[in-house]
Design an enzyme around this catalytic site. Structure first.
Site, PDB file in Angstrom:
ATOM      1  CE  LYS A 137      -6.155  -8.487   5.083  1.00  0.00           C
ATOM      2  NZ  LYS A 137      -5.973  -8.247   6.344  1.00  0.00           N
TER       3      LYS A 137
ATOM      4  CB  SER B 185      -8.730  -5.535   6.860  1.00  0.00           C
ATOM      5  OG  SER B 185      -7.778  -6.242   7.193  1.00  0.00           O
TER       6      SER B 185
ATOM      7  CB  SER C 160      -7.304  -7.361  10.192  1.00  0.00           C
ATOM      8  OG  SER C 160      -7.612  -6.058   9.972  1.00  0.00           O
TER       9      SER C 160
END
Lengths: 93, 481
Positions: free
Chosen positions: B80, B155, B179
């Site tokens: 990420k 996310s 997330s």
């Protein structure tokens, strides 16, 4: 009710430039968000100690400088005489 | 060799070590897969092509010479883009960090590299991890591999979509209020949020530091466990880390688990989601677990408390972005200090600005006691109540998401609708306890995730339940494309 002027003031405190259009949009959205938090306002939980962290900081490491080598941030654009260049700090507000 | 990109961690490392295929062959297939699939999916924001091939060649050369390689040698891990990678651009999907190249690796990255895992690239997210759809990214949304018109969740949407589409062996995301678990559920892969303090946050660009943890996403439970065995543990650079009970077993250690279904989460879920979760409970029963239904009234305060804390912490954590050391091109010459910062910070995206403003409001004098202090007390209350539940049950289950994945753009105009999708996940972040999302089924071709939660540092109980469920339910994980 969170007014447009309040949002303007909050944005200034947070150093955020907002356009007129953004101010209008946030005025209605932010008020609705805060209304959802009002569920907490009515709660009585006086006996409980707040939990800010589920794991507390216990053994802070020594604050030692670490050498990352030269030119740590090669992409930094605004430089002058070997220093990073920032805006002037004489506040006119 | 065909379809190497489908393989699990063990299959990849065994294949490379026993020279059935080379690390370079494997990495090349993954890179080819990315170039073919990611045009549509848009999970990657940077692909680490040259470095990945070079690392693979180094591994192959060591193996040919009979030298020892790390136990994750050759697997490709996507990261990420809010986790710092030395020499590799890390943007948080924000204009404010355009071109930021970290001078150091996050602890989790260092640990992966020490095991010879290959960092294959950086993955899309909602700007600064604030969002539940990956639509709030400066790079644009990632698309759900199961149906490109639908959101991936967020996310860590890039991290889940890349794994689902077999564009990497596994990935890392970060979970502040769901997330990792939300996109894992929406993309039908496995995502794990560890106990707060079991994985170092050093190098994770902070958004809400009392809530967030880095967690793995993979296509099998055992792959998630293998990654946890590498990334967890004490780190002097993150003083909130604690000793953990790793290595965790990839075999079930107990199958007579006491399971409680939290009905607060199913009552408010879409009927097809609720039905799927009840059927998951039956699956666990048939695998030997003892299942009951429970309710917990204080859960209704979780979502508001979560957003109060997350937004307050966001407003202070993001105060550091001043565009001086990194950022986009705007010469400070001629600007006064405050006006320069306000101008550059106006370049945060919509959701980030909204959270900073609300966070600033919450922390203002007069409101602090009404919202912030109350939220922290609710956190104490929830911790107490969940601790008590875990004296009776090993794990608590429910849906990860109350709804099925929805269309891109469907909720973006109404932030509150998006916040409400986090209603089942935030509680584990407030209590600091671990939780996993594991594929539980489909409705109209859209994935549904089962959430399994447990007490602090009881990750093995979650892994046992997840392994049992995985082998009994046999839900398809990778996309058929």
């Amino acid at each position: 009710m969170v007014s447009k002027d309040e949002i303007k003031h909050l944005a200034w405190l947070a150093r955020l430039d907002l356009s007129e259009e953004e101010l209008l949009k946030y005025e209605s959205q932010i008020d609705r968000i805060i209304q959802h938090f009002d569920i907490l306002d009515g709660l009585t939980l006086d006996i409980l100690e707040p939990t800010y962290f589920t794991k507390s900081v216990r053994n802070l490491r020594l604050d030692q400088a670490k050498d990352f080598g030269e030119n740590v941030l090669p992409k930094t654009r605004n430089r002058k005489d070997g220093y990073l260049k920032g805006p002037k700090s004489d506040v006119k507000q | 060799m065909s379809r190497l990109y489908d393989l699990s961690i063990d299959e990849v490392t065994d294949g490379i070590r026993n020279q059935h295929f080379s690390a370079e062959e494997y990495v090349s297939q993954i890179l080819e897969r990315i170039s073919k699939r990611d045009v549509d999916i848009k999970a990657f924001v940077s692909v680490n092509t040259d470095d990945a091939i070079e690392s693979a060649r180094r591994i192959d050369s060591k193996i040919r010479k009979g030298e020892k390689v790390g136990h994750l040698a050759g697997i490709t891990v996507g990261i990420k883009d809010n986790i710092s990678t030395k020499g590799l651009r890390t943007t948080c999907a924000s204009r404010v960090l355009t071109d930021y190249v970290p001078p150091y690796d996050a602890t989790v990255i260092r640990k992966l590299k020490e095991c010879d895992a290959i960092i294959i690239g950086k993955l899309n997210l909602d700007e600064f991890a604030m969002g539940s759809t990956t639509e709030f990214s400066n790079f644009g949304p990632t698309r759900n591999p199961w149906n490109l018109e639908y959101v991936t969740g967020g996310s860590s949407g890039g991290s889940a979509a890349a794994v689902a589409a077999a564009e990497c062996t596994a990935s890392l995301g970060s979970d502040t209020g769901g997330s990792v678990r939300c996109p894992a559920s929406f993309c039908s892969v496995i995502g794990f949020k560890p106990t707060y303090g079991s994985v170092s946050r050093y190098g994770l660009i902070a958004y809400s530091n009392s809530l967030e943890q880095i967690g793995p996403i993979a296509r099998t439970v055992s792959d998630v466990i293998r990654l946890m065995n590498v990334i967890s543990g004490v780190d002097p650079n993150d003083d909130t880390t604690r000793t953990v009970a790793s290595p965790y077993s990839v075999e079930v250690t107990r199958n007579r688990l006491r399971v409680a279904l939290l009905t607060n989460l199913t009552v408010n879920a879409q009927p097809e989601v609720s039905k799927c979760i009840y059927s998951a409970m039956d699956t666990l029963s048939s695998a030997g677990c003892i299942c009951e239904e429970i309710t917990l009234d204080s859960l209704e305060y979780a979502l508001a408390s979560y957003y109060v804390i997350a937004m307050a912490e966001a407003s202070s954590n993001l105060a550091r972005y001043d565009n001086i050391r990194y950022g986009f091109n705007l010469d400070p010459e001629g600007y006064e200090w405050n006006s320069y910062f306000a101008k550059v910070r106006g370049n945060f995206g919509d959701e980030v600005k909204r959270r900073i403003i609300v966070g600033t409001y919450i922390l203002s004098s007069g409101y602090y006691g009404r919202y912030y202090l109350k939220a922290q007390k609710v956190r104490a209350l929830l911790r107490r109540e969940f601790k008590s539940l875990y004296s009776k049950y090993d794990v608590i289950i429910g849906p990860t998401m109350p709804i099925l994945p929805f269309r891109i753009g469907e909720k973006i105009g109404d932030p509150i609708k998006i916040y409400y999708t986090d209603i089942d996940t935030v509680v584990s972040n407030l209590t600091g306890m671990p939780a996993i999302s594991i594929p539980a089924g489909f409705s109209n071709g859209l994935p549904i995730g089962l959430q399994i939660m447990s007490d602090e540092f009881q990750e093995q109980k979650i892994f046992d339940a997840a392994l049992l469920f995985e082998r009994t339910a046999k839900i398809q994980v990778r996309t058929p494309l």
